[in-house]
Motif scaffolding. Sequence first.
Motif, mmCIF file in Angstrom:
data_model
loop_
_atom_site.group_PDB
_atom_site.id
_atom_site.type_symbol
_atom_site.label_atom_id
_atom_site.label_comp_id
_atom_site.label_asym_id
_atom_site.label_seq_id
_atom_site.Cartn_x
_atom_site.Cartn_y
_atom_site.Cartn_z
ATOM 1 N N SER A 160 22.950 37.477 27.732
ATOM 2 C CA SER A 160 23.554 38.640 26.986
ATOM 3 C C SER A 160 23.582 39.964 27.560
ATOM 4 O O SER A 160 24.738 40.972 27.435
ATOM 5 C CB SER A 160 22.687 38.691 25.731
ATOM 6 N N ARG B 183 22.660 37.127 17.687
ATOM 7 C CA ARG B 183 21.571 37.118 18.795
ATOM 8 C C ARG B 183 20.055 37.582 18.109
ATOM 9 O O ARG B 183 18.938 37.102 18.690
ATOM 10 C CB ARG B 183 21.850 38.235 19.848
ATOM 11 N N GLN C 81 26.257 33.819 20.730
ATOM 12 C CA GLN C 81 24.883 34.744 20.767
ATOM 13 C C GLN C 81 23.659 33.958 21.091
ATOM 14 O O GLN C 81 22.837 34.616 20.487
ATOM 15 C CB GLN C 81 25.337 35.551 19.712
ATOM 16 N N ASN D 182 27.975 36.730 23.920
ATOM 17 C CA ASN D 182 27.468 36.959 25.479
ATOM 18 C C ASN D 182 28.068 37.149 26.438
ATOM 19 O O ASN D 182 29.175 36.698 26.451
ATOM 20 C CB ASN D 182 26.391 36.104 25.614
#
Length: 465
Positions: free
Chosen positions: A383, A433, A376, A411
């Motif tokens: 992403s 993220r 992530q 992602n």
Amino acid sequence: MSMDSQRAPAISQANAPLHLGPEELPHCFVLPLLLGEEDLAGLEYPDHLGEVDLVGGYYDAGDNVKYGLPMAFTVTTLSWAAIFYHPQLKAFGELSNVHSAIRWGTDYFLKASSKLNHLYVQVGNPVADHECWMKPENMEEGGRSVLEIDEKKPGTEIAAETSAAMAASSIVFRNFNKTYATHLLNKAKLLFEFAKTHKGTFDGECPFYCSYSGYNDELLWAATWLYFATRESAYLDYIEDNSISAKVAEFSWDLKYAGAQVLLSQTSFETFKQQADSYICSVLPYSPYHQVYISPGGLVHLRDGANSQYVTSTAFLFSVYSDLLAKHNQQVTCGNQQYNSNHLIAFAKQQMDYLLGENPEKRSYMVGFGNNPPTQAHHRGASVPNLSKDALAKVSCPMSFVNWFNKNVPNTNELTGAIVGGPDRYDKFKDLRSESAMTEPTTYTNSLAVGVLAKLAATTHSANI
């Protein structure tokens, strides 16, 4: 991180460079690949300047803004790797990829500095950019703000760092593209004159890239690279008579003293050898003058927020200085202790090994490599999936965070080769993220990793023959 994925506009996957697979290397020395998509951004026009071609260059990290100071540092350090570790990069078939990555930056800088005593230093509004989670090719056209420096609004740090980038890269290209190298060197000289004649700190990139260290380090750094590019005594005279240096424990996009000191350590200036030694003494954990925090697992940790940049910068300088010490049969003196080149390269290797999996979390911090790598990365292009025009029209900026930023899923596109920010000072890591301090990659983290990984890969390869 993936230098190709940061290109503005980025190139298509069909044109992405080849790379060595991890099975060919001890610790994944790869120049990163592009995202699995076509990232083509349009021309960027400043609202108040008429049409200006500022296509190219690099986005610094996970956003869609081009910041001049870290971009120039990325090019300078990548050029240093190409110069110092030329044989190793060539042996692994990566030298042309490094040259391509450097030129993507220098072509942009030549356009950004096309006017005398004038430099475009930023493209994009970071505040507006951070309010939307969209890929660069999906940014709204028009309205891309541009920041610049000139005689009335100087920015010595950025002008000097861009000079350093042009000077260092001119060394890279002069053996096979003399005309281009001469162009770069001439521009480097002009930018240095601009930087030292019209002094002033430029804070336009704050709060994201504030120059906390001032501009004296960049002036020394630029003069150093100009000396090595020209061998002209005028630059040595400037270094001796006008430059300011200092003992430090860090090498980064904001603080260049240690890099200049390592470069100058083999000149006639004994002061710089002493200061380069002081840098090493401040970092080595078993030095009596140790200052830098080392995590329980053994990682250099200077700050939360892309801390891996300090890891790769430390490893790179230790690697380069190790080679210089070995070449000149020298040692580092820290009080009553002495350390040789083997001590330095061992510490550099330990830092890179940590990033690539030898750590308490038993995970890699390079996307797409090793055990349990990050999935992530805090990166818009990685992403956000490909969107049709109809689908894109239905997505507002607030909904972009709902759709792609906040979701706890890997992602869509793998940012192969990107080194993320890394763990906290206690070796803990969250692959989310939203944890930008841990998962956001930067161009300068990877530019500093290239040289030391090439060195370590070559060393391991030789040992296995």
